[in-house]
Design an enzyme around this catalytic site. Structure first.
Site, PDB file in Angstrom:
ATOM      1  N   ASN A   1      38.153  23.954  32.646  1.00 32.33           N
ATOM      2  CA  ASN A   1      38.596  24.280  31.388  1.00 32.33           C
ATOM      3  C   ASN A   1      37.430  23.850  30.427  1.00 32.33           C
ATOM      4  O   ASN A   1      36.549  23.564  30.637  1.00 32.33           O
ATOM      5  CB  ASN A   1      39.785  23.785  30.946  1.00 32.33           C
ATOM      6  CG  ASN A   1      39.679  22.179  30.805  1.00 32.33           C
ATOM      7  OD1 ASN A   1      39.251  21.840  29.943  1.00 32.33           O
ATOM      8  ND2 ASN A   1      40.537  21.705  31.797  1.00 32.33           N
TER       9      ASN A   1
ATOM     10  N   LYS B   1      31.287  27.302  51.571  1.00 33.58           N
ATOM     11  CA  LYS B   1      31.515  28.205  50.524  1.00 33.58           C
ATOM     12  C   LYS B   1      32.287  29.849  50.981  1.00 33.58           C
ATOM     13  O   LYS B   1      31.721  30.440  51.867  1.00 33.58           O
ATOM     14  CB  LYS B   1      30.100  28.575  49.872  1.00 33.58           C
ATOM     15  CG  LYS B   1      29.848  29.295  48.823  1.00 33.58           C
ATOM     16  CD  LYS B   1      28.437  29.851  48.421  1.00 33.58           C
ATOM     17  CE  LYS B   1      28.356  31.042  47.409  1.00 33.58           C
ATOM     18  NZ  LYS B   1      26.949  31.327  47.150  1.00 33.58           N
TER      19      LYS B   1
END
Ligand code: C5P
Length: 398
Positions: A208, A286
């Site tokens: 955030n 990943k």
């Protein structure tokens, strides 16, 4: 500020001991009564006569000398002190103080005093950076000791690195600050800062926009007012000097660190923007873009404020973009907070990443203080003023 204050100056066995003579002279000229304690090792570098001549006061050199001026020296010095300054402080004295050892006059005096203690380390870089020294410093900081960080430069051992005793100006500023403000001396506070990062895979996360600046402002102002501060942070901002810093990333890590840190805390300030959800599964490697578009399954993170229990003041933040006050009041009761800071993140020039903030401080007694837009450091001081208006003795377990 220094006039008529009693400063106990502890000098330990470092080559920087000669700089303590200048400090003693400066403090005396500024009107302070300076009582010097020299450890045995310090006397290998500098003599009691030097300090006696500069301070015009008896110099304490050991526990067992019969002295005319002090009754029971460690107690009389400990009681008389408005502040104890240890400059230079070796790794040895820091370790002793961290573990409450009291086998010489200086360590005994520190153990017996209720005055604020300022520690000015000076030592070889490797000794300073050694994890055990850092851990000891952390323990003392959490107990409310103030450290003046060493400077970086060429050291007596002919290496270049961190370990030079801080400048006299810095030491004197710190003494002034500790003697001057100090309305939080003896309090231990835990502050969280920054937005948590919930890993999707080793390189990606859910995050955030929280910068951590409000939490850092809370930590720095509490430190300046004399509190012992633990800052649990996800932020990439550098750790402020003089606070115990614990770096974390996810909500789960933050919970673990806070649970440990609040054990002997008087106040918990949850300024961190904790993610409410995290990926149910974190991929070990990943995720390739060649794999078909996936749905990310989420689950709730732990609610830190609800999980940590204890007898401390609980301060939460409510960052809202709508129905600010009613949402904040709801959080105050839901999360059993003493104070909630309602933070309108839509106000121009306030909130995430900004140096200013626009908040309303709402307390459990129903009082609401609507503050104008102001620097986060000033907001933080207003919040601490509100925290200090609570009677610490009357707190019950949450
Ligand atoms: O519910 P909300 O996230 O708006 O609550 C804000 C307050 O609760 C903040 O003080 C935040 O640090 C804290 N919080 C928490 N644990 C969470 C989410 C928020 O302690 N999982």
């Amino acid at each position: 500020m220094l006039k008529d204050r009693t400063i106990v100056l502890g000098v330990t066995g470092s080559i920087a001991a000669y700089k303590a003579a200048e400090l003693a002279s400066y403090l005396t000229k500024a009107g302070a009564q300076v009582d010097v304690i020299l450890t045995d090792a310090a006397q290998k570098f500098i003599t009691p006569l030097t300090f006696r001549s500069l301070t015009h006061r008896p110099v304490a050199v050991g526990m067992w000398e019969l002295s005319e001026s002090f009754s029971s020296q460690h107690i009389s010095l400990a009681q008389a002190a408005d502040a104890v300054v240890i400059a230079p402080a070796t790794a040895d004295i820091i370790a002793k103080l961290a573990y409450g050892l009291a086998d010489d006059l200086l360590s005994t005096t520190v153990l017996a005093t209720k005055a604020p203690v300022i520690v000015v380390p000076a030592m070889n870089t490797n000794m300073y950076e050694n994890p055990v020294t850092q851990e000891n410093i952390g323990r003392l900081v959490a107990r409310g000791f103030t450290f003046v960080e060493p400077a970086t430069g060429r050291l007596a051992c002919d290496t270049v690195g961190k370990g030079r005793m801080a400048s006299q100006n810095e030491i004197v500023d710190t003494i002034g600050r500790v003697l001057g403000a100090g309305d939080m001396v003896g309090l231990r506070v835990v502050v969280t800062a920054g937005g948590t990062r919930e890993a999707i895979d080793p390189v990606r996360f859910i995050g955030n926009r929280s910068s951590g600046k409000m939490g850092y402002a809370m930590a720095e102002t509490a430190r300046d007012r004399g509190a012992g501060v633990v800052l649990v942070s996800t932020s990439t901002l550098p750790a402020p000097a003089g606070v115990e810093f614990i770096a974390v990333e996810s909500a789960a890590e933050m919970l673990e660190a806070v649970l440990e840190a609040v054990r002997d805390a008087d106040v918990l300030v949850m300024a961190a923007a904790v993610a409410d959800f995290k990926p149910k599964v974190t991929a070990k490697s990943k995720i390739k873009k060649s794999v078909p578009v996936q749905n990310l399954e989420l689950e709730r993170t732990p609610d830190i404020l609800s999980e940590v229990k204890g007898k401390f003041i609980r301060v939460g933040f409510a960052a809202e973009s709508e129905n600010l006050l009613s949402n904040a009041r709801g959080k105050l009761s839901e999360k059993k907070l003493d104070i909630v800071i309602a933070n309108d993140v839509t106000v121009e020039g306030a909130g995430f990443g900004s140096d200013n903030n626009k908040v309303t401080i709402i307390s459990r007694d129903g009082s609401e203080d609507d503050l104008p837009l102001m620097p986060k450091l000033e907001v933080a001081d207003k919040i601490w003023d509100r925290v200090l208006s609570f009677e610490f003795g009357t707190l019950v377990d949450s």
